[in-house]
Design an enzyme around this catalytic site. Structure first.
Site, PDB file in Angstrom:
ATOM      1  CG  HIS A 179      -1.601   1.264   1.522  1.00 48.30           C
ATOM      2  ND1 HIS A 179      -1.317   2.056   2.613  1.00 48.30           N
ATOM      3  CD2 HIS A 179      -2.586   1.909   0.839  1.00 48.30           C
ATOM      4  CE1 HIS A 179      -2.096   3.124   2.599  1.00 48.30           C
ATOM      5  NE2 HIS A 179      -2.881   3.058   1.538  1.00 48.30           N
TER       6      HIS A 179
ATOM      7  CG  HIS B 288       0.621   8.759   1.729  1.00 44.75           C
ATOM      8  ND1 HIS B 288       1.001   8.115   2.879  1.00 44.75           N
ATOM      9  CD2 HIS B 288      -0.741   8.827   1.751  1.00 44.75           C
ATOM     10  CE1 HIS B 288      -0.087   7.791   3.570  1.00 44.75           C
ATOM     11  NE2 HIS B 288      -1.152   8.214   2.911  1.00 44.75           N
TER      12      HIS B 288
END
Length: 325
Positions: free
Chosen positions: A44, A123
C-alpha cells in the site's frame, strides 16, 4: 500429480519459498490458476520511503485546507507529524520486490508550480524520486527475475493534464517494452512465462479503455478504520457479497484520522501498524484465495517487511492445492 504436490508441501510450506522468486517456485499445479485467483502480497502506497523531507516541498494538494494552512505558518511544528503518519513503507522498491511484493499501489502527481514534466509519487508530501526512476528500478529487477510477475496500479492522479497522462503512458511503454502484458483472457503464470510478459499495468483513468496494454483500475477494498477489529468486521461484511470477477485488493492498511493523531502525539503510523499486525495477520491466515464467494486475491498492507506479512499471504495458496487434491 496433485497428491505428489501436496506431499511435497509437507516438506516445504509455500511460506518458506525464497520470497524474491516465490512465483517461479510455485508448484506446477498452480501454473494454470488465473492470477486473480491466487493470493498475492501487495504494498500500500509503495513509494513512501523517499518522501521529500525538505521543508520547501509543499504538502500535497489532497490534504485538508486546515493542514495546508498550518503547514504554511507552523511548518516546524507540523512537518514532523506529517512525516510520521505519511510514511507507509521503509524499504526501497527493489527491496520490497525481493521480499515478495507483487502488487504496488502507485499514486502519481505533478508537483504544483513545477515547469518540468517530471512526475512523482505522493502521500502527504511528494517523493524525491521521479516515477521514471522508480519504473526503471522495477525493470532492472524484472530483468534479473524473468519468471516473476508484478501488478502496478497507477491511481489517485494529482495535477496531471491529458498531455502528462500521455507522457506517462509513453514512459511506461519505453521502460517495460515487451514485458507489458496486454488485456487478455487466461491470465496464468504458464501463459505469461510462455510469452515473456511480466508487468500488468492497471490505470485509474478513462484513457485505459482506449489502450490494449492498460488494464482497468483494480478495485481496492479500503475499510477506512483505525482499529483492527473494525477493519476485519468491515471486510467480513463485504465478503458476504462475493468477490469481484478479476483482480481486487483487500487493503489491511489502517487509516488514522486527525483525532487519533492528536490523541496519540508520540506515536507514528508504524507504531499503529505494529500494534495491530498480530490481530490482522491472524485474520489473514484464515482467508482463502480462489473464485468462491468470500475468497480474497491481492492483500496489501503497510510496512510489508514486518511480522511475516508476505510469507503469510503466499502460504494461503496452499489451500488451492488442497482443493485440487
Amino acid at each position: 500429480m496433485s497428491s505428489v504436490v501436496v506431499s511435497h508441501l509437507g516438506e516445504l510450506s509455500l511460506g518458506e519459498l525464497p520470497m524474491e522468486s516465490w512465483m517461479s517456485h510455485l508448484p506446477c499445479a498452480l501454473w494454470d490458476t488465473p492470477l486473480y485467483h491466487l493470493a498475492i502480497p501487495g504494498s500500500h502506497n509503495a513509494i513512501t520511503y523517499c518522501l521529500d523531507m525538505n521543508d520547501r516541498s509543499p504538502v500535497d494538494l489532497t490534504q485538508p485546507d486546515m493542514l495546508q494552512k498550518l503547514d504554511k505558518y507552523m511548518k516546524p511544528l507540523i512537518r514532523p507529524f506529517v512525516y510520521k503518519w505519511a510514511i507507509t513503507q521503509e524499504y526501497t522498491i527493489k527491496q520490497q520486490l525481493d521480499c515478495g511484493v507483487r502488487y504496488c499501489d502507485l499514486r502519481i502527481a505533478h508537483r504544483p508550480n513545477d515547469s518540468s514534466t517530471d512526475l512523482y509519487f505522493y502521500h502527504g508530501v511528494y517523493t524525491t524520486l521521479t516515477v521514471e526512476t522508480v519504473l526503471m528500478e522495477i525493470r532492472e529487477w524484472l530483468d534479473a527475475h524473468p519468471k516473476e510477475v508484478v501488478i502496478l496500479s497507477f491511481s489517485h492522479f494529482l495535477g496531471l493534464s491529458q498531455e502528462l497522462h500521455m507522457l506517462l503512458l509513453t514512459t511506461i511503454r519505453n521502460v517495460f517494452t515487451s514485458k507489458l502484458c496486454p488485456k487478455m483472457e487466461a491470465l496464468t503464470l504458464r501463459r505469461l512465462w510462455a510469452v515473456g510478459y511480466q508487468v500488468i499495468v492497471s490505470y485509474e483513468h478513462n484513457i485505459a479503455s482506449c489502450h490494449s496494454d492498460l488494464w482497468p483500475h483494480i478495485p481496492y477494498w479500503w475499510a477506512n478504520k483505525c482499529k483492527a477489529e473494525a477493519l476485519i468486521e468491515e471486510f467480513e461484511h463485504r465478503k458476504q457479497h462475493g468477490r469481484p470477477g478479476g483482480f481486487f485488493v483487500t487493503g489491511i492498511n489502517l487509516t488514522e484520522d486527525l483525532k487519533y493523531i492528536c490523541t496519540h502525539p508520540t506515536e507514528s503510523l508504524k507504531d499503529l501498524v505494529m500494534s495491530t499486525y498480530p490481530t490482522l495477520l491472524s485474520w489473514v491466515k484464515e482467508q482463502t484465495p480462489g473464485s468462491r464467494v468470500g475468497s480474497l486475491n491481492i492483500i496489501a498492507g503497510d510496512f510489508i517487511t514486518e511480522s511475516h506479512f508476505i510469507p503469510t499471504v503466499v502460504r494461503l495458496n496452499e489451500k488451492l492445492l488442497k482443493w485440487s487434491s
